[in-house]
Design a protein around this motif. Sequence first.
Motif, PDB file in Angstrom:
ATOM      1  N   ARG A   1     -12.128  36.709   4.667  1.00 25.99           N
ATOM      2  CA  ARG A   1     -12.241  35.343   5.460  1.00 25.99           C
ATOM      3  C   ARG A   1     -13.556  34.875   5.088  1.00 25.99           C
TER       4      ARG A   1
ATOM      5  N   LEU B   1     -15.263  30.028   7.002  1.00 32.21           N
ATOM      6  CA  LEU B   1     -14.492  29.054   7.967  1.00 32.21           C
ATOM      7  C   LEU B   1     -13.666  30.051   8.848  1.00 32.21           C
ATOM      8  N   GLY B   2     -13.732  31.334   8.632  1.00 32.64           N
ATOM      9  CA  GLY B   2     -13.250  32.248   9.747  1.00 32.64           C
ATOM     10  C   GLY B   2     -11.485  32.245   9.850  1.00 32.64           C
ATOM     11  N   GLY B   3     -10.854  31.957   8.838  1.00 34.23           N
ATOM     12  CA  GLY B   3      -9.360  31.725   8.877  1.00 34.23           C
ATOM     13  C   GLY B   3      -8.971  30.390   9.420  1.00 34.23           C
ATOM     14  N   ALA B   4      -9.815  29.580   9.551  1.00 34.70           N
ATOM     15  CA  ALA B   4      -9.421  28.321  10.112  1.00 34.70           C
ATOM     16  C   ALA B   4      -8.757  27.578   8.912  1.00 34.70           C
ATOM     17  N   GLY B   5      -9.274  27.684   8.045  1.00 41.05           N
ATOM     18  CA  GLY B   5      -8.949  26.887   6.848  1.00 41.05           C
ATOM     19  C   GLY B   5      -7.291  27.205   6.467  1.00 41.05           C
ATOM     20  N   VAL B   6      -7.291  28.514   6.311  1.00 39.82           N
ATOM     21  CA  VAL B   6      -6.031  28.994   5.876  1.00 39.82           C
ATOM     22  C   VAL B   6      -4.914  28.540   6.936  1.00 39.82           C
ATOM     23  N   LEU B   7      -5.376  28.689   8.370  1.00 39.86           N
ATOM     24  CA  LEU B   7      -4.489  28.235   9.226  1.00 39.86           C
ATOM     25  C   LEU B   7      -4.045  26.638   9.248  1.00 39.86           C
TER      26      LEU B   7
ATOM     27  N   GLU C   1     -11.268  31.748   0.821  1.00 37.69           N
ATOM     28  CA  GLU C   1     -10.935  30.791   1.743  1.00 37.69           C
ATOM     29  C   GLU C   1     -11.004  29.442   1.114  1.00 37.69           C
TER      30      GLU C   1
ATOM     31  N   PHE D   1      -9.164  28.607  -1.785  1.00 40.50           N
ATOM     32  CA  PHE D   1      -7.547  28.476  -1.300  1.00 40.50           C
ATOM     33  C   PHE D   1      -7.643  26.821  -0.756  1.00 40.50           C
ATOM     34  N   VAL D   2      -8.476  26.544   0.143  1.00 39.19           N
ATOM     35  CA  VAL D   2      -8.356  25.213   0.844  1.00 39.19           C
ATOM     36  C   VAL D   2      -8.374  24.297  -0.132  1.00 39.19           C
TER      37      VAL D   2
END
Lengths: 326, 110
Positions: free
Chosen positions: A75, A78-84, B54, B57-58
């Motif tokens: 991560r 963004l701490g996973g927020a982007g993936v979410l 990430e 990815f985004v």
Amino acid sequence: MSGPERAPGPDEAHSPAEPAKASGASGAGPARGWRRPDASMSLLSDLFAGKVLDPGYTEAAARRAAEGAAPAPRRGRLGGAGVLFVLTLVGVLVAVTGAEVRRSEPVAAEQRSRLVHEIRARTGESDELQRRLDRLRAETERARAVALARSTAGRHAREDLAAAGAAAAATPASGPAFVVTLDDAPRPGRDGRGAEDGRVYDQDLQILVNGLWAAGATAIGVNGQRLTATTAIRTAGEAILVDYRPLTGPYEVTALGDAGAVRDAFRDSAADRRLRLLEDRYRIRYETRRADRVRLPAAGALQPRYARPQEQGDGQDGGNGDGGGQ
Amino acid sequence: MIALIGLVAGVVLGFVLEPTVPLWLQPYLPIAIVAALDAMFGGVRARLEGIFDEKVFVVSFVSNTIIAALIVFLGDQLGVGSQLSTGVVVVLGIRIFSNAAAIRRKLFGA
């Protein structure tokens, strides 16, 4: 992104061994600090080299390696927020498209049924308009009769009008009738004649109708279709057209008038003799009968040829256009 | 895990809200989905290879979707919209398949 740090020679960029080298580097990643000049154009060679991964990942990994960071942080900032966020978006997209596809099928069926409904509604509407037209016509007729009944001149005009209307088949007619039925011979001619000979032709109908007129018929209809003095009876292909509408046999010619007188006058007339001959020789069907009460409709739209509409302000006796003129 | 939660939440959200897609946007929906699938498979493969990032990815998702839609839009303006969408689907489909093959190799070793 970053400029090429080690510019490769122009021939090196097109050497076939190059993509393989690059893909080998992409797996482990650390030694990839340079870029081919045609890096953005190498879709096919990348494909054949099996290096289809978005180069962004390897580049980011290489950058991190160069900075001495951990090799694979799962991560980022963004701490996973982007993936979410992205995956939520993907889910919404899929769901919306699925719903959209499912919705568009009923839409087609719905449109079709709406069209059917519209056709029915329009048909009903035109039927209703036809009825209204008939009603208004009757009303006009009545009003005209009332208006014309006020003076002797008007009464004369009304009689003239009625006679002209009857002669032009502009009004429905009913009464006793003399009915003649013609039909083609039964298909395999009994005495070996071909079916072609046993057909009723337009000439036969024409002669019959003219004979009936001559015999004193006041109104004639063929298969329920009213004839005027100018109605055409003719052949088109295999069908007989009356007033340009095709008819099929048996042809029933109805002659209104004093049935007995018409029959007497018609018997042994030229038309009668000719049809009898056809019956004998070609076995066409030829029958006559009397009917007590037959109703014939008015002929289709009549086109006045000599009558002109009168100018406005000319008073009450202006409505003589549809009777064939005076 | 987060990815799965996001996906499920998105599907549920889409079905619950049922946003009406404006007509001019409808031709781009399938293309956007293919582009999104491409980004997803790329992300999964990178994750399995241990180089997931990430930000990449985004950014790749957003830009892939937008560019795919742009290409189709351009094709529509030029009168070759369906051909260009076919092209986009072919290219992205190839990438999806090879990414899926890489994922399969990583997961099952076959």
